[in-house]
Enzyme design. Structure first.
Site, PDB file in Angstrom:
ATOM      1  N   LYS A 140      43.696  33.869   8.967  1.00  0.00           N
ATOM      2  CA  LYS A 140      43.052  34.093  10.274  1.00  0.00           C
ATOM      3  C   LYS A 140      41.966  33.044  10.510  1.00  0.00           C
ATOM      4  CE  LYS A 140      44.177  38.977  10.212  1.00  0.00           C
ATOM      5  NZ  LYS A 140      43.806  40.325   9.767  1.00  0.00           N
ATOM      6  N   GLN A 182      39.033  44.303   7.916  1.00  0.00           N
ATOM      7  CA  GLN A 182      40.376  44.263   7.326  1.00  0.00           C
ATOM      8  C   GLN A 182      40.679  45.568   6.583  1.00  0.00           C
ATOM      9  OE1 GLN A 182      42.558  41.445   7.563  1.00  0.00           O
ATOM     10  NE2 GLN A 182      44.052  42.877   6.718  1.00  0.00           N
ATOM     11  N   ASP A 211      41.695  44.262  17.172  1.00  0.00           N
ATOM     12  CA  ASP A 211      42.825  44.897  16.481  1.00  0.00           C
ATOM     13  C   ASP A 211      43.436  45.997  17.356  1.00  0.00           C
ATOM     14  OD1 ASP A 211      43.633  43.880  14.064  1.00  0.00           O
ATOM     15  OD2 ASP A 211      42.230  45.049  12.848  1.00  0.00           O
TER      16      ASP A 211
END
Ligand code: NAP
Length: 294
Positions: free
Chosen positions: A53, A97, A120
């Protein structure tokens, strides 16, 4: 008949081209889209994703922040970090995460993220907006699948989409997206799970079969209708003594046999995989645009 390949690399490259233009337009206004990723602990797969990322942000000329916190981080310390990122004006989007260490309540962390920075799309506010068809963000993996369908010219309107799997990350949002009105949707949707009896009788009715179950090569050719479009989200590492590191990645679909029956199919690796990070980048650019009213 051998199926046409729908490749995440090709689809993501065309999206990155569009994103570069949008990032350029933001920079002309003095805005550099910023993405922060928080990694708690040392899960090797998560470390790989987080590195990818950061690398992609840099390639696109975006601002990238990676925050690594020890496995022993308390819930209060992580909530304090989320609060700091919620208030940081250089960060337009961020994510924590998953999975998190067991002593941390994932739901509490997801709920603490400012929905306007929730790239997200895991916050219940954004999940609700998606469900009613007024999304600010779409969750990255199902959004990537939808872009693969749109950009490969796959008609979805009036088609029967069967989704195998009902996770909050893939199956459920995928269903919510395909049932909406509009481009890349307008489908009749069936969602299956591990309690579904006679799965093959349902999957073999699919015009578009989307599989996200985490079971290596589970979907065999006899479970697929002739000419169906098959999207394989599954990513499973299986032992392979002939491979350099003793293992390799396979999907949830028995690719070699299903490709002889499908009209189009995504391989693993190289299919849906590259789309997830691409759509995360798209969400971050969108968050930056929203902040300046574009
Ligand atoms: P998950 O949370 O483990 O969910 C799996 C789903 O599959 C569950 O709903 C489960 O049903 C269902 N299932 C399992 N066995 C089944 C069976 N025999 N028949 C019907 N349904 C069955 O997994 P996930 O997070 O959605 O991920 C699924 C796969 O996609 C994994 O391989 C994952 O690595 C991959 N993935 C890839 C990407 C990417 O970027 N390419 C992103 C996310 C996930 P129950 O609910 O009844 O248990």
């Amino acid at each position: 008949m051998t199926a046409r390949m729908i490749l995440g690399k090709d689809v993501s490259e065309s999206i990155y081209g569009e994103l570069r233009e949008r990032i350029g337009a933001l920079k002309a206004k003095g805005i550099v889209p910023g993405l922060a990723v928080v990694l708690v602990g040392e899960d090797p797969a998560s470390q790989v994703y987080v590195r990818m990322k950061g690398k992609k942000c840099e390639e696109l000329g975006m601002h990238s922040v990676t925050i690594v916190m020890p496995e022993t981080t308390t819930q209060e310390e992580l909530l304090a970090k989320v609060d700091e990122l919620n208030r940081d004006p250089s960060v337009h989007g961020f994510l924590v995460q998953l999975p998190l260490p067991k002593h941390i309540d994932e739901e509490a962390i997801i709920n603490a993220v400012d929905p306007s920075k929730d790239v997200d799309c895991f916050h219940p506010f954004n999940v609700g907006k998606m469900l009613i068809g007024e999304p600010d963000f779409l969750p990255a993996t199902p959004a990537g699948v939808q872009q693969m369908l749109i950009r490969s010219g796959t008609e979805t309107a009036g088609k029967h989409v069967v989704i195998v799997g009902r996770s909050n990350i893939v199956g459920k949002p995928m269903a919510a997206m395909m049932m909406q009105k509009g481009k890349g949707a307008d489908s009749t949707v069936t969602v299956t799970n591990s309690r579904t009896p006679n799965l093959a009788s349902i999957t073999s009715q699919a015009d578009i079969l989307i599989v996200a179950m985490g079971r290596p090569r589970f979907i065999t050719a006899d479970m697929v209708k002739q000419g169906a479009v098959v999207i394989d989200v599954g990513t499973n590492r299986i032992p392979d003594p002939s491979a350099k590191n003793g293992s390799r990645l396979v999907g949830d679909v028995d690719f070699d046999n299903v490709k002889e029956k499908a009209s189009a199919i995504t391989p693993v690796p190289g299919g849906v995989g590259p789309m997830t990070i691409c759509m995360l980048m798209a969400n971050t650019v969108h968050a930056a645009e929203k902040r300046v009213g574009i």
